[in-house]
Motif scaffolding. Sequence first.
Motif, mmCIF file in Angstrom:
data_model
loop_
_atom_site.group_PDB
_atom_site.id
_atom_site.type_symbol
_atom_site.label_atom_id
_atom_site.label_comp_id
_atom_site.label_asym_id
_atom_site.label_seq_id
_atom_site.Cartn_x
_atom_site.Cartn_y
_atom_site.Cartn_z
ATOM 1 N N ASN A 80 -4.499 -13.579 -26.007
ATOM 2 C CA ASN A 80 -5.834 -13.774 -26.576
ATOM 3 C C ASN A 80 -6.877 -14.039 -25.488
ATOM 4 O O ASN A 80 -7.989 -13.509 -25.541
ATOM 5 C CB ASN A 80 -5.815 -14.941 -27.568
ATOM 6 C CG ASN A 80 -5.012 -14.625 -28.818
ATOM 7 O OD1 ASN A 80 -4.810 -13.460 -29.172
ATOM 8 N ND2 ASN A 80 -4.531 -15.656 -29.491
ATOM 9 N N ASN A 144 -14.505 -19.316 -36.424
ATOM 10 C CA ASN A 144 -13.083 -19.036 -36.615
ATOM 11 C C ASN A 144 -12.834 -17.525 -36.654
ATOM 12 O O ASN A 144 -12.072 -17.018 -37.478
ATOM 13 C CB ASN A 144 -12.569 -19.704 -37.890
ATOM 14 C CG ASN A 144 -11.063 -19.936 -37.848
ATOM 15 O OD1 ASN A 144 -10.474 -20.066 -36.781
ATOM 16 N ND2 ASN A 144 -10.440 -19.991 -39.001
ATOM 17 N N SER A 145 -13.500 -16.835 -35.745
ATOM 18 C CA SER A 145 -13.382 -15.382 -35.654
ATOM 19 C C SER A 145 -13.358 -14.986 -34.192
ATOM 20 O O SER A 145 -14.204 -15.434 -33.413
ATOM 21 C CB SER A 145 -14.555 -14.717 -36.376
ATOM 22 O OG SER A 145 -14.611 -13.331 -36.097
ATOM 23 N N MET A 146 -12.410 -14.135 -33.839
ATOM 24 C CA MET A 146 -12.309 -13.689 -32.456
ATOM 25 C C MET A 146 -13.528 -12.872 -32.026
ATOM 26 O O MET A 146 -14.089 -13.125 -30.951
ATOM 27 C CB MET A 146 -11.036 -12.891 -32.252
ATOM 28 C CG MET A 146 -10.786 -12.484 -30.817
ATOM 29 S SD MET A 146 -10.178 -13.837 -29.795
ATOM 30 C CE MET A 146 -8.475 -13.905 -30.358
ATOM 31 N N TYR A 149 -16.430 -15.292 -31.442
ATOM 32 C CA TYR A 149 -16.303 -16.070 -30.208
ATOM 33 C C TYR A 149 -16.603 -15.209 -28.986
ATOM 34 O O TYR A 149 -17.229 -15.673 -28.027
ATOM 35 C CB TYR A 149 -14.889 -16.644 -30.113
ATOM 36 C CG TYR A 149 -14.641 -17.469 -28.878
ATOM 37 C CD1 TYR A 149 -15.221 -18.725 -28.729
ATOM 38 C CD2 TYR A 149 -13.830 -16.992 -27.850
ATOM 39 C CE1 TYR A 149 -14.996 -19.491 -27.602
ATOM 40 C CE2 TYR A 149 -13.597 -17.751 -26.712
ATOM 41 C CZ TYR A 149 -14.180 -18.999 -26.604
ATOM 42 O OH TYR A 149 -13.961 -19.737 -25.475
ATOM 43 N N ALA A 220 -14.062 -23.023 -27.330
ATOM 44 C CA ALA A 220 -12.865 -22.486 -27.982
ATOM 45 C C ALA A 220 -12.339 -23.427 -29.052
ATOM 46 O O ALA A 220 -11.894 -23.000 -30.120
ATOM 47 C CB ALA A 220 -11.791 -22.212 -26.929
ATOM 48 N N TYR A 223 -15.122 -23.294 -32.116
ATOM 49 C CA TYR A 223 -15.367 -22.055 -32.852
ATOM 50 C C TYR A 223 -14.096 -21.288 -33.195
ATOM 51 O O TYR A 223 -14.140 -20.388 -34.016
ATOM 52 C CB TYR A 223 -16.318 -21.160 -32.063
ATOM 53 C CG TYR A 223 -17.696 -21.732 -31.932
ATOM 54 C CD1 TYR A 223 -18.614 -21.634 -32.962
ATOM 55 C CD2 TYR A 223 -18.083 -22.414 -30.783
ATOM 56 C CE1 TYR A 223 -19.884 -22.175 -32.853
ATOM 57 C CE2 TYR A 223 -19.350 -22.956 -30.663
ATOM 58 C CZ TYR A 223 -20.243 -22.837 -31.700
ATOM 59 O OH TYR A 223 -21.501 -23.393 -31.586
ATOM 60 N N LEU A 224 -12.972 -21.614 -32.570
ATOM 61 C CA LEU A 224 -11.673 -21.027 -32.940
ATOM 62 C C LEU A 224 -10.819 -22.147 -33.518
ATOM 63 O O LEU A 224 -9.950 -22.704 -32.860
ATOM 64 C CB LEU A 224 -11.003 -20.383 -31.725
ATOM 65 C CG LEU A 224 -11.758 -19.222 -31.073
ATOM 66 C CD1 LEU A 224 -11.011 -18.721 -29.852
ATOM 67 C CD2 LEU A 224 -11.986 -18.088 -32.073
ATOM 68 N N LYS A 227 -5.823 -22.849 -34.860
ATOM 69 C CA LYS A 227 -5.075 -22.810 -33.594
ATOM 70 C C LYS A 227 -3.798 -21.990 -33.685
ATOM 71 O O LYS A 227 -3.248 -21.568 -32.674
ATOM 72 C CB LYS A 227 -4.744 -24.237 -33.147
ATOM 73 C CG LYS A 227 -5.981 -25.110 -32.900
ATOM 74 C CD LYS A 227 -6.868 -24.522 -31.834
ATOM 75 C CE LYS A 227 -8.043 -25.429 -31.508
ATOM 76 N NZ LYS A 227 -8.997 -25.552 -32.627
ATOM 77 N N TYR A 230 -5.749 -18.195 -33.604
ATOM 78 C CA TYR A 230 -6.651 -17.924 -32.484
ATOM 79 C C TYR A 230 -6.440 -18.989 -31.415
ATOM 80 O O TYR A 230 -7.259 -19.888 -31.239
ATOM 81 C CB TYR A 230 -8.106 -17.926 -32.941
ATOM 82 C CG TYR A 230 -8.412 -16.939 -34.035
ATOM 83 C CD1 TYR A 230 -8.331 -15.574 -33.806
ATOM 84 C CD2 TYR A 230 -8.776 -17.373 -35.307
ATOM 85 C CE1 TYR A 230 -8.599 -14.661 -34.803
ATOM 86 C CE2 TYR A 230 -9.054 -16.468 -36.309
ATOM 87 C CZ TYR A 230 -8.960 -15.117 -36.059
ATOM 88 O OH TYR A 230 -9.235 -14.221 -37.048
#
Length: 363
Positions: A80, A144-146, A149, A220, A223-224, A227, A230
């Motif tokens: 990631n 909570n989105s790649m 982020y 990180a 916003y992610l 765990k 992401y």
Amino acid sequence: MNETTAIKTKRVLINICKYALLIFAAFVALVPIVSCIFTAFKSEEEYANTNVITPPKSWLNFDNFITAWNKANMGEAFLNSFIILICVLVGSIMISAMLAYVLNRFKFPGNKLIRNLFTIATLIPGIASQVTVYQIMTALHLVNSMPGYIILMMGTDVITIYIFLQFFENLSPTLDESAILDGCTYFGVFFKILLPLLKPAIVTSAILKGVSTYNEYYMANLYLQDKTKYQVVATSLYVFSGPMGNQYNYICAGVIITIIPALIVFLLCQDQIYSGMAAGAVKGCGGNREQFLAQRSAGHEARPRAEVDAGHRKRKAVFGQYSLFKTSTFFLHHLLLLPVSVQKPGEYSRRKTNNLLLQEFIL
């Protein structure tokens, strides 16, 4: 004779002070690294019964590294982080280079205002704008989105813009004019002529942006939030921290694992930091300094040699100081400032509560 002796004594005292400061700085930088390495090879019982400076009984105890890799799911975290790093570097460098191209090559009302606004933006602490940024990210459903982020981290750094601006100032505008007279568009001038000349600036910006993105923990973690889905390198070691305390032997083993890729890249690219930034600004298409100046003199008006040398010395001093700062803080980012490695027992619950309160306040 007495004056000569006094001068020599003064020089000896100055040298003693210099070496004393260097030894002290080396001691401060090496103690955390040595302590982390010692702790990474200790078992739980050995870590509990010895201090952090005591060497481990066995240097072949790799159980901590295996446990850290498996329990923290560091394989997925590295994947990631690699995807995020590549996307952020490509997007950030292209945005910065194109913005610097417009600001340097095109004179329009508000040009200086935009530059001043970028300078003012550096005076605002990033943490002060997090409430507004979180509200915007939530409204756009990017928390909570790649991809969200990546877009957030892709935000252009002011230092990157000024790096490209300094390089554009050393490229003669007559290069653009000649290409346009030959029928080349502005996009063609940028991508086919100017962008290949910016290789040293691209490498420098990639190193600086890459290290900051790789070490980013706060963004990180905020916003992610999922765990398990992401997970990145900066947040992977958080599993060894809990309300009952921290497992420092596993944390130190994980820290060493996370340092290895960044350290390898840093060692391979350090020449670009210390010499490529300044020397590459006048190299042109990969040739040497004399060849580039000769090419510019052949069909275009060359800048005065004194002006080129003055700009060269100025960039070398500025970027040299900044690179030295990044070098000295490289290990501190991993060993001293890593949040999961410095928490005290009970801090996990407080940090988690504070994050929840912040999210409730924002929402």
